[in-house]
Design a protein around this motif. Sequence first.
Motif, short mmCIF file in Angstrom:
data_model
loop_
_atom_site.label_atom_id
_atom_site.label_comp_id
_atom_site.label_asym_id
_atom_site.label_seq_id
_atom_site.Cartn_x
_atom_site.Cartn_y
_atom_site.Cartn_z
N TYR A 173 0.82 -1.22 0.00
CA TYR A 173 0.00 0.00 0.00
C TYR A 173 0.85 1.26 0.00
N ARG A 174 0.24 2.30 -0.56
CA ARG A 174 0.76 3.66 -0.43
C ARG A 174 -0.37 4.41 0.27
N GLY A 175 -0.31 4.53 1.60
CA GLY A 175 -1.46 5.01 2.35
C GLY A 175 -2.59 4.01 2.20
N THR A 176 -3.79 4.51 1.84
CA THR A 176 -4.92 3.61 1.66
C THR A 176 -4.96 3.00 0.27
N GLN A 177 -4.10 3.50 -0.59
CA GLN A 177 -4.12 3.11 -2.00
C GLN A 177 -3.33 1.83 -2.22
N LYS A 178 -3.96 0.84 -2.80
CA LYS A 178 -3.20 -0.37 -3.12
C LYS A 178 -2.40 -0.09 -4.38
#
Length: 370
Positions: A173-178
């Motif tokens: 993940y990059r923060g909440t972003q997969k």
Amino acid sequence: MDIFELRKPQITRRDFIKAASAALVLLGLSQALTPKVVKALEKSAGKPAVIWLEGQDCAGCVESFLNSLEPDAVSILLDTISLRYNETAMAASGHQAEDALAKTVEEGGYILVIEGAIPLAEDGLFCTIGGKPFKDIVHECASNAAAIICVGSCATYGGIPRSGPTDAVGYLYRGTQKHHYFDDVGEKPVINLPTCPLHCERLVAVIIHYLTFSTVPELDEFQRPLAFYGENQHENCERRGHFDAGRFLTDWGDPEQQGWCLYLKGCKGPWANQDCWKRLWNNRTNYCIQANHPCVACSEPEFYESVSPMYERQFDVEFPGIGRVDIDKIMLTIGGAVAAGIGLDMAVSKITGDWKDNGETNANKEGKES
Ligand code: SF4
């Protein structure tokens, strides 16, 4: 060679059983499974190999692991696995260390522990080890691993490094972003154990679970074991009564306010899903809120940017079944709610009810403004 060989204590069968039982408690599983865990640990003694990589980090997670005074679980883990590579703790260095890593990767079937974020900017040149970008090392090690465990907030979501110029990401993940940078390593279990730093017990329990059942524990949408991240800090906080009664600490020096809710001092407990409140830290001494420090929600993908500034209150708060509510409206209502003898939840319901009656929730209000 196992880097902990010299400090391994003698493990008796009694220790084994005690540790197996402790691991089941950590995972919230039945004690009736103790014989199964003991059998699995005895069978796997000396195996499997573990590679522990460190990328863009402060080494706080491995420090947290090594400083643990929980002798039962840690001893059994060190006696059960063969930790082949870890830059902070290993005695070997240079070519000797790199050779040990290459040999383990070639053999395959190991558990890969990733600590620290993975910088992608400048083709990964912000973090190189032995002249190789960390992103490439992670990719190589991941490709032959049996399972991958990301420890700490940096390896899971990018953590604090994500706020810097290195374009740092977590493994999945990059923060909440997969993100999909590492997708080509194939389908293999990936377990995320966020918080800053890692809580050692969670790692021990996950490895023991894997050795015993050859599966990972039940995970949530962010690959976190539900046994550790399935409950909300705010819902279980010992200061929750003060929140409901509208007693918020505003002056650290006021003796009367000691123990009051830390929301106005920046507590992010309403956003944090973890079990720190019952697991405790520092060898079960206390945890952030008990030490009079606001929860910073380091278990969450939004950590660090979205919880910053750390010591300032957030604008609104999520109430289960109600939605996000403007804290200023809550503050205005608190006096009346307390005076009228009704709970804060009821006051909040009234506020949101009023908004809904007007066809205007907090979310669509923000939408109109933007
Ligand atoms: Fe506890 Fe923080 Fe919730 Fe207050 S806001 S009750 S201190 S979790």
